[in-house]
Motif scaffolding. Structure first.
Motif, PDB file in Angstrom:
ATOM      1  N   VAL A   7       0.831  -1.235   0.007  1.00  6.54           N
ATOM      2  CA  VAL A   7       0.033  -0.092  -0.048  1.00  6.54           C
ATOM      3  C   VAL A   7       1.003   1.189   0.144  1.00  6.54           C
ATOM      4  N   VAL A   8       0.745   2.077  -0.946  1.00  9.44           N
ATOM      5  CA  VAL A   8       1.503   3.111  -1.383  1.00  9.44           C
ATOM      6  C   VAL A   8       0.872   4.606  -1.494  1.00  9.44           C
TER       7      VAL A   8
ATOM      8  N   SER B 150      -5.836  -0.763   5.563  1.00  8.56           N
ATOM      9  CA  SER B 150      -5.341  -1.238   7.094  1.00  8.56           C
ATOM     10  C   SER B 150      -4.022  -0.840   7.426  1.00  8.56           C
ATOM     11  N   HIS B 151      -3.019  -0.545   6.476  1.00  4.73           N
ATOM     12  CA  HIS B 151      -1.733  -0.179   6.702  1.00  4.73           C
ATOM     13  C   HIS B 151      -1.206   0.480   5.632  1.00  4.73           C
ATOM     14  N   VAL B 152      -0.015   1.120   5.690  1.00  2.00           N
ATOM     15  CA  VAL B 152       0.864   1.874   4.779  1.00  2.00           C
ATOM     16  C   VAL B 152       2.127   1.351   4.742  1.00  2.00           C
TER      17      VAL B 152
ATOM     18  N   VAL C 210       1.220   3.335   9.003  1.00  2.00           N
ATOM     19  CA  VAL C 210       2.701   3.120   8.775  1.00  2.00           C
ATOM     20  C   VAL C 210       3.364   2.159   9.949  1.00  2.00           C
ATOM     21  N   ALA C 211       3.145   2.517  11.210  1.00  2.00           N
ATOM     22  CA  ALA C 211       3.706   1.461  12.090  1.00  2.00           C
ATOM     23  C   ALA C 211       3.095  -0.094  12.017  1.00  2.00           C
ATOM     24  N   GLN C 212       1.773  -0.012  11.606  1.00  5.09           N
ATOM     25  CA  GLN C 212       1.230  -1.389  11.243  1.00  5.09           C
ATOM     26  C   GLN C 212       1.961  -2.237  10.466  1.00  5.09           C
TER      27      GLN C 212
ATOM     28  N   LYS D   7       5.312  -1.435   9.767  1.00  6.41           N
ATOM     29  CA  LYS D   7       6.546  -1.209   9.819  1.00  6.41           C
ATOM     30  C   LYS D   7       7.210  -0.672   8.574  1.00  6.41           C
ATOM     31  N   GLY D   8       6.504   0.459   8.278  1.00  4.92           N
ATOM     32  CA  GLY D   8       6.727   1.077   6.724  1.00  4.92           C
ATOM     33  C   GLY D   8       7.742   2.009   6.889  1.00  4.92           C
ATOM     34  N   ASN D   9       7.639   2.727   5.462  1.00  4.98           N
ATOM     35  CA  ASN D   9       8.898   3.783   5.228  1.00  4.98           C
ATOM     36  C   ASN D   9       8.248   5.153   4.954  1.00  4.98           C
ATOM     37  N   ILE D  10       8.734   6.117   5.565  1.00  4.74           N
ATOM     38  CA  ILE D  10       8.308   7.393   5.153  1.00  4.74           C
ATOM     39  C   ILE D  10       9.600   8.273   4.270  1.00  4.74           C
ATOM     40  N   VAL D  11       9.053   8.383   3.208  1.00  2.61           N
ATOM     41  CA  VAL D  11      10.203   8.980   2.280  1.00  2.61           C
ATOM     42  C   VAL D  11       9.842  10.566   1.809  1.00  2.61           C
ATOM     43  N   THR D  12      10.721  11.390   2.353  1.00  4.01           N
ATOM     44  CA  THR D  12      10.183  12.734   1.824  1.00  4.01           C
ATOM     45  C   THR D  12      11.170  13.561   0.843  1.00  4.01           C
ATOM     46  N   THR D  13      10.311  14.018  -0.206  1.00  7.82           N
ATOM     47  CA  THR D  13      11.170  14.695  -1.335  1.00  7.82           C
ATOM     48  C   THR D  13      11.622  16.124  -0.887  1.00  7.82           C
ATOM     49  N   SER D  14      12.937  16.224  -0.586  1.00 10.29           N
ATOM     50  CA  SER D  14      13.260  17.536   0.050  1.00 10.29           C
ATOM     51  C   SER D  14      14.314  18.163  -0.910  1.00 10.29           C
TER      52      SER D  14
END
Length: 269
Positions: free
Chosen positions: A10-11, A82-84, A129-131, A133-140
């Motif tokens: 799930v993205v 249900s998750h990300v 995201v915690a459900q 154990k996902g990743n958060i990727v920021t375009t900076s």
């Protein structure tokens, strides 16, 4: 790309209607995954040219500068997934102008889109995201690594976002959440025609001079970063790495380089 990583994932992608966000969407559409695509004009997000038969797409209207719009998007997503597995925090706005000429409205609008909106959105989706154990990727941007002349509001908003997400990374170690910041170089996007000038009017500037990355090239790097939970601060090229290192080792020399390179962006007319 690691096919098995994206299969059945799930993205979530913010700023998915154009530029890097659209390129991310098109690259990942080839996998049997579920994608939640957010944009102020979500109805403008087209069908991908090629897609996997088991791809599921959700288009969600969201203006990051509006807390109520962000909250509506959080609630909509939370009811349907249900998750990300991966959250691409991609949407953003630029602002150009001297420190002494930028109106407070420009600072407020820039922070609303680049800081407060993303913080609210990430906080709201953090349980999902915690459900996974996902990743958060920021375009900076490399402008977040040092105060860039002619970009005070933009640099400040992105730098603040870096600090907040670095805190989140450390705090989330036990939950297994990955938090990555990717400082992209000049890229062929509409950033310079959709940002703000010092009075808060729409920018209309020519693309940055010199070599630029395509949105597809940047998207491919962001995808690789998402696959690596150990990725933290990622810079693309020599100019990004130069700024990253020189801010610590010789800020005086770095400021001379920035003064010379960007003088036309902040000189008094």
């Amino acid at each position: 790309m690691k096919k098995e990583f994206w299969n059945n994932s799930v993205v979530v992608i913010t700023g998915a209607s154009s530029g890097i966000g659209k390129a991310l969407f098109e690259e990942l559409a080839l996998y049997p995954c579920q994608m939640v695509l957010l944009a102020r004009r979500a109805g403008d997000i087209p069908e991908p040219k090629s897609k996997h038969k088991d791809l599921t797409i959700h288009r969600v209207t969201c203006d990051l500068a509006s807390p109520s719009s962000v909250q509506d998007a959080i609630e909509w997503i939370s009811k349907r997934v249900s998750h990300v597995d991966v959250l691409f925090n991609n949407a953003g706005i630029t602002a150009h102008g001297r420190f002494d000429s930028l109106s407070m409205e420009v600072y407020q609008k820039t922070f609303a889109t680049n800081f407060f909106g993303p913080i609210q959105f990430i906080k709201g989706l953090l349980p999902l995201v915690a459900q996974a154990k996902g990743n958060i990727v920021t375009t900076s941007t490399v402008s977040a690594l040092y105060g860039v002349p002619g970009r005070a509001a933009y640099s400040a908003s992105k730098s603040a976002l870096h600090a907040a997400l670095e805190s989140l990374r450390i705090e989330s170690l036990e939950e297994g959440i990955g938090v990555s910041l990717v400082c992209v170089p000049y890229t062929d996007t509409a950033l310079r025609t959709s940002g703000l000038d010092s009075d808060g009017k729409l920018l209309s500037e020519a693309p940055a001079k010199g070599k630029r990355k395509s949105a597809k090239e940047v998207a491919q790097v962001l995808i690789k970063v998402a696959e690596d939970k150990e990725a933290r601060l990622v810079t693309f090229n020599l100019s990004g790495k130069f700024l990253e290192w020189m801010r610590f080792f010789s800020p005086k020399f770095l400021e001379k380089i920035l003064y010379k390179k960007l003088y036309n962006d902040f000189k008094i007319h």
